[in-house]
Design a protein around this motif. Structure first.
Motif, PDB file in Angstrom:
ATOM      1  N   LEU A 161       0.850  -1.189   0.000  1.00 39.85           N
ATOM      2  CA  LEU A 161       0.000   0.000   0.000  1.00 39.85           C
ATOM      3  C   LEU A 161       0.886   1.239   0.000  1.00 39.85           C
ATOM      4  O   LEU A 161       1.889   1.275   0.710  1.00 39.85           O
ATOM      5  CB  LEU A 161      -0.879   0.033   1.247  1.00 39.85           C
ATOM      6  CG  LEU A 161      -1.851  -1.108   1.384  1.00 39.85           C
ATOM      7  CD1 LEU A 161      -1.588  -1.862   2.663  1.00 39.85           C
ATOM      8  CD2 LEU A 161      -3.254  -0.589   1.354  1.00 39.85           C
ATOM      9  N   LEU A 216      -1.823  -1.525  -3.940  1.00 42.42           N
ATOM     10  CA  LEU A 216      -3.036  -0.730  -3.750  1.00 42.42           C
ATOM     11  C   LEU A 216      -2.652   0.707  -3.410  1.00 42.42           C
ATOM     12  O   LEU A 216      -1.790   0.933  -2.556  1.00 42.42           O
ATOM     13  CB  LEU A 216      -3.882  -1.303  -2.614  1.00 42.42           C
ATOM     14  CG  LEU A 216      -4.363  -2.721  -2.888  1.00 42.42           C
ATOM     15  CD1 LEU A 216      -3.951  -3.626  -1.757  1.00 42.42           C
ATOM     16  CD2 LEU A 216      -5.841  -2.716  -3.058  1.00 42.42           C
ATOM     17  N   CYS A 254      -7.128   3.778   0.448  1.00 41.62           N
ATOM     18  CA  CYS A 254      -7.712   2.561  -0.098  1.00 41.62           C
ATOM     19  C   CYS A 254      -9.061   2.313   0.567  1.00 41.62           C
ATOM     20  O   CYS A 254      -9.157   2.340   1.788  1.00 41.62           O
ATOM     21  CB  CYS A 254      -6.768   1.385   0.162  1.00 41.62           C
ATOM     22  SG  CYS A 254      -7.346  -0.174  -0.489  1.00 41.62           S
ATOM     23  N   LEU A 297      -9.724  -3.324  -0.096  1.00 41.97           N
ATOM     24  CA  LEU A 297      -8.653  -4.032   0.600  1.00 41.97           C
ATOM     25  C   LEU A 297      -9.116  -5.415   1.039  1.00 41.97           C
ATOM     26  O   LEU A 297      -8.403  -6.399   0.846  1.00 41.97           O
ATOM     27  CB  LEU A 297      -8.168  -3.240   1.815  1.00 41.97           C
ATOM     28  CG  LEU A 297      -7.091  -3.940   2.653  1.00 41.97           C
ATOM     29  CD1 LEU A 297      -5.828  -4.207   1.839  1.00 41.97           C
ATOM     30  CD2 LEU A 297      -6.768  -3.126   3.891  1.00 41.97           C
ATOM     31  N   HIS A 317      -9.043  -7.815  -1.826  1.00 49.33           N
ATOM     32  CA  HIS A 317      -7.672  -8.219  -2.149  1.00 49.33           C
ATOM     33  C   HIS A 317      -7.146  -9.231  -1.129  1.00 49.33           C
ATOM     34  O   HIS A 317      -6.444 -10.178  -1.490  1.00 49.33           O
ATOM     35  CB  HIS A 317      -6.752  -7.001  -2.223  1.00 49.33           C
ATOM     36  CG  HIS A 317      -6.818  -6.288  -3.529  1.00 49.33           C
ATOM     37  ND1 HIS A 317      -6.084  -6.655  -4.634  1.00 49.33           N
ATOM     38  CD2 HIS A 317      -7.557  -5.218  -3.924  1.00 49.33           C
ATOM     39  CE1 HIS A 317      -6.345  -5.851  -5.635  1.00 49.33           C
ATOM     40  NE2 HIS A 317      -7.242  -4.965  -5.229  1.00 49.33           N
TER      41      HIS A 317
END
Length: 116
Positions: free
Chosen positions: A72, A93, A97, A102, A105
């Motif tokens: 991230l 990402l 986010c 998230l 994912h």
């Protein structure tokens, strides 16, 4: 930052995950090597060892090579994403986010893990 880690810890705990936090890349690697996590969320801009270098080291070590890493970063340029992907991150990402993005994912990465 402490506030961002706290926010994500709350979300992840709410979703039912056990969470270990690290303040910097060095501490993240030490915890990962000793605890064998199921998944790692790695910010890229951290002190001591940055996230891209930490991902590279985690993926090079047999203890953590197969652990999915979701990177991230607020720095969402193509070179940043390419560098962390080349280092071994399973996904990149951009921050901020959306929590639901998230979570999706995380679920995708967890499905790829071998059964216990």
């Amino acid at each position: 930052s402490d506030d961002v880690r706290e926010l994500w810890r709350l979300w992840l705990t709410f979703w039912g995950f056990a969470v270990e936090e690290a303040r910097d890349g060095q501490q993240a690697m030490q915890k990962a090597f000793s605890r064998a996590p199921d998944l790692i969320l790695m910010d890229l801009w951290m002190p001591i060892v940055d996230g891209t270098e930490a991902v590279k080291r985690l993926k090079a070590d047999s203890r953590t090579a197969d652990v999915p890493v979701l990177a991230l970063s607020a720095q969402c340029s193509s070179p940043t994403a390419a560098a962390v992907t080349a280092a071994g991150a399973d996904a990149f990402l951009a921050k901020p986010c959306d929590p639901d993005v998230l979570l999706e994912h995380i679920r995708t990465a967890m499905r790829k893990l071998p059964p216990c």
